[in-house]
Scaffold this active site. Structure first.
Site, PDB file in Angstrom:
ATOM      1  N   GLU A 157       1.330  46.135  12.401  1.00 34.86           N
ATOM      2  CA  GLU A 157       0.449  46.288  11.240  1.00 34.86           C
ATOM      3  C   GLU A 157      -0.525  47.457  11.398  1.00 34.86           C
ATOM      4  O   GLU A 157      -0.894  48.113  10.428  1.00 34.86           O
ATOM      5  CB  GLU A 157      -0.356  45.002  11.024  1.00 34.86           C
ATOM      6  CG  GLU A 157       0.465  43.764  10.709  1.00 34.86           C
ATOM      7  CD  GLU A 157       0.806  43.643   9.235  1.00 34.86           C
ATOM      8  OE1 GLU A 157       0.565  44.607   8.489  1.00 34.86           O
ATOM      9  OE2 GLU A 157       1.325  42.587   8.843  1.00 34.86           O
ATOM     10  N   HIS A 164       2.657  48.072   8.757  1.00 37.38           N
ATOM     11  CA  HIS A 164       2.061  47.386   7.612  1.00 37.38           C
ATOM     12  C   HIS A 164       2.717  47.880   6.320  1.00 37.38           C
ATOM     13  O   HIS A 164       2.760  49.076   6.044  1.00 37.38           O
ATOM     14  CB  HIS A 164       0.561  47.677   7.570  1.00 37.38           C
ATOM     15  CG  HIS A 164      -0.159  47.024   6.448  1.00 37.38           C
ATOM     16  ND1 HIS A 164      -0.388  45.668   6.410  1.00 37.38           N
ATOM     17  CD2 HIS A 164      -0.697  47.528   5.304  1.00 37.38           C
ATOM     18  CE1 HIS A 164      -1.036  45.371   5.307  1.00 37.38           C
ATOM     19  NE2 HIS A 164      -1.229  46.481   4.606  1.00 37.38           N
ATOM     20  N   SER A 204      -0.621  42.494   1.667  1.00 34.61           N
ATOM     21  CA  SER A 204      -1.836  43.238   2.004  1.00 34.61           C
ATOM     22  C   SER A 204      -2.991  42.744   1.127  1.00 34.61           C
ATOM     23  O   SER A 204      -3.334  41.563   1.180  1.00 34.61           O
ATOM     24  CB  SER A 204      -1.589  44.733   1.875  1.00 34.61           C
ATOM     25  OG  SER A 204      -2.635  45.484   2.438  1.00 34.61           O
TER      26      SER A 204
END
Length: 535
Positions: free
Chosen positions: A328, A443, A189
């Site tokens: 995600e 995610h 991330s």
């Protein structure tokens, strides 16, 4: 009786401790080693400085520190003297120096730390690597940017902290058994975007040999890069909320006020700057993230549009592994669904408007937006799933795809891609956002499989989740150790090197299989590509 070890560093001796990790792996652990002077007082918004030296052994056997962050339901936690790193090693004096993996945590550039209660490296330590994790400044403390050159706050100190840590690692890791000439940086991330920012900056040249960017690149411009003027505006809003009465544009007064505010207040009030509408319309997740710096300084890290920097960056000569998760967009949680669907009645809002420099009222923006909107929103589609899938491509897969295309065009180094699609008992992000009814990995969901944490018990050796972990960790460590992601664990399967923009292959990890497939998102992403050609 506890078993300690003393290791020398350029700043002084460091005391670590032998520990038994999960799955009975023996390890020597050194925690909270300072790699920079505490950035307090007039150093708060300045670039990292070397820490002071010490003579007596530094006790590195305790808990890991964290920079200030604000958590809903908890409040502001952390402290400003948290410029530290942690080293996990199995052998201080190996016959041959051990490859090093340096973990850069995520958290949107405003949350997180290297704490082992979230990022325990136990599964990585089953392999022949030295594992290092680092902290870096977050939020306004790490990413305030002012364009008054006399103030010496151009921005990106959080990223510059990472480079400062890498320099410490390069100089000192041999004393921990690590190979300073075989370092792989990896992160997820904001950590993945950080990895890629370091890859395109000349400031990091030679500090690592390989990179793994997980669910983030420098082209994630909806959340990992904002206009410098927007960052400065956010700083004024922050200061005003804390009582600043200076004139807008008076950056000297603004900086002095922010230097004297409490770190806890800065973290807390930062959380109130962005509205849900801001986040949905423009993709912002934090008001303070990396910027293209407003002027060139000695340690300038991002000097221009990252897309341009990628064409000639030094890491075009090294190998990079990219990863992304199949779902995600779970970050667009259920509570924002109604507002999101209302916003997207204007097709322009499906676009990365700031990146394209388009206004939502512009007819051309609406025309381009309609092309993308038709891929996701119609009467036959579940509006919530469409909203999530669109977010996956807007915020993550489109930037990853464009990054890979640039690598194919300009890089001599190899590029590889993983698509993580596994579902098991550790898909905690998808569960948190109440999206478990949709197929795929959310995610951050891979983190529950590759790291130990307080959220989950140690993996059972005969479990599906253990097999997922072994596949993924073996790929990452194989890439770090040998330069090839084709670990013994996944043989005879092997990755396909990415060298054809029209034929993007990925290794897909599911709970039941490993397969090399065509990237499922590719056809939509090709259509996304046309909005950059015709804007």
């Amino acid at each position: 009786m506890e078993n300690f070890e003393i290791v020398q560093s350029e700043f002084g001796p460091i005391k670590g401790i032998h520990k038994k990790l999960a799955l009975d792996t023996e390890c020597i652990v050194f925690q909270s080693i300072p790699y920079m002077k505490a950035p307090v007082g007039n150093l708060r918004f300045r670039e990292a400085r070397p820490t002071d030296k010490w003579e007596e052994p530094l006790d590195a056997t305790g808990e890991i520190l964290a920079f200030p962050s604000f958590y809903e339901g908890i409040g502001a936690i952390g402290q400003e003297d948290a410029g530290i790193l942690n080293v996990f090693t199995k052998n201080l004096k190996p016959v041959k120096p051990t490859p090093v993996m340096v973990w850069i945590h995520g958290g949107g550039f405003f949350l997180g730390s290297s704490k082992t209660d979230t990022y325990g490296p136990d599964y990585f330590m089953q392999e022949d690597v030295v594992f290092v994790s680092i902290n870096y400044r977050l939020g306004v403390l790490g990413f305030l940017s002012l364009d008054d050159e006399s103030l010496n706050v151009p921005g990106n100190n959080g990223l510059k902290d990472q480079i400062f840590a890498l320099k410490w690692i390069k100089k000192n890791i041999a004393n921990f058994g690590g190979d300073p000439n075989n370092i792989t940086i990896f992160g997820e991330s904001a950590g993945g975007a950080s990895v890629h920012f370091l890859c395109i900056s000349e400031q990091s040249k030679g500090l690592f040999q390989r990179a793994i960017a997980m669910s983030g690149t420098a082209l994630c411009k909806t959340w990992a890069l904002i206009p410098q003027s927007t960052c400065r505006k956010h700083a004024e809003i922050l200061a005003e909320k804390l009582g600043w009465t200076g004139m807008k544009g008076d950056q000297k007064s603004l900086l002095k006020f922010l230097e004297n505010a409490s770190a806890a207040d800065l973290a807390k009030v930062t959380n109130d700057i962005l509205s849900a509408e801001d986040k949905l319309k423009f993709g912002f997740y934090s008001p303070f993230v990396p910027v293209v710096e407003p002027y060139i300084s000695k340690n300038c890290l991002i000097s221009e549009n990252p897309l341009n920097m990628m064409e000639t960056c030094w890491t075009n000569n090294i190998d990079i592994l990219f990863t992304g998760n199949s779902l995600e967009g779970v970050l667009r949680n259920e509570g924002k669904l109604e507002l999101g669907i209302e916003i997207f009645t204007n097709p322009a809002y499906v676009l990365p408007l700031l990146e394209l420099r388009l206004d939502q009222s512009d007819d051309h923006a609406k025309e381009l937006g309609l092309k993308i909107k038709n891929l996701y929103f119609n009467d036959q589609m579940d509006p919530k799933e469409s909203f999530i899938r669109h977010g996956s491509e807007l915020m993550f897969w489109n930037p990853i795809y464009r990054t890979i295309k640039s690598r194919i065009e300009y890089a001599k180094g190899k590029s590889y891609l993983i698509r993580f699609d596994a579902e098991g008992g550790r898909n905690f992000v998808k569960q948190f956002f109440k999206c478990s009814q949709y197929k795929g990995a959310g995610h951050g969901d891979e983190l529950g499989f590759i790291f130990t944490s307080v959220m989950f018990p140690t993996l059972e050796l005969d479990s599906v989740d253990y097999k997922i972990m072994r596949n993924y960790v073996s790929i990452l460590t194989s890439f770090a150790i040998t330069g090839s992601p084709n670990s013994d664990e996944i043989k005879p399967l092997s990755f396909v090197e990415l060298n054809d923009s029209d034929n993007i292959k990925c290794l897909q990890i599911t709970e039941s299989s490993l397969r090399v497939i065509d990237l499922p998102e590719a056809e939509k992403l090709k259509i996304w590509g046309t909005i950059y050609e015709n804007k």
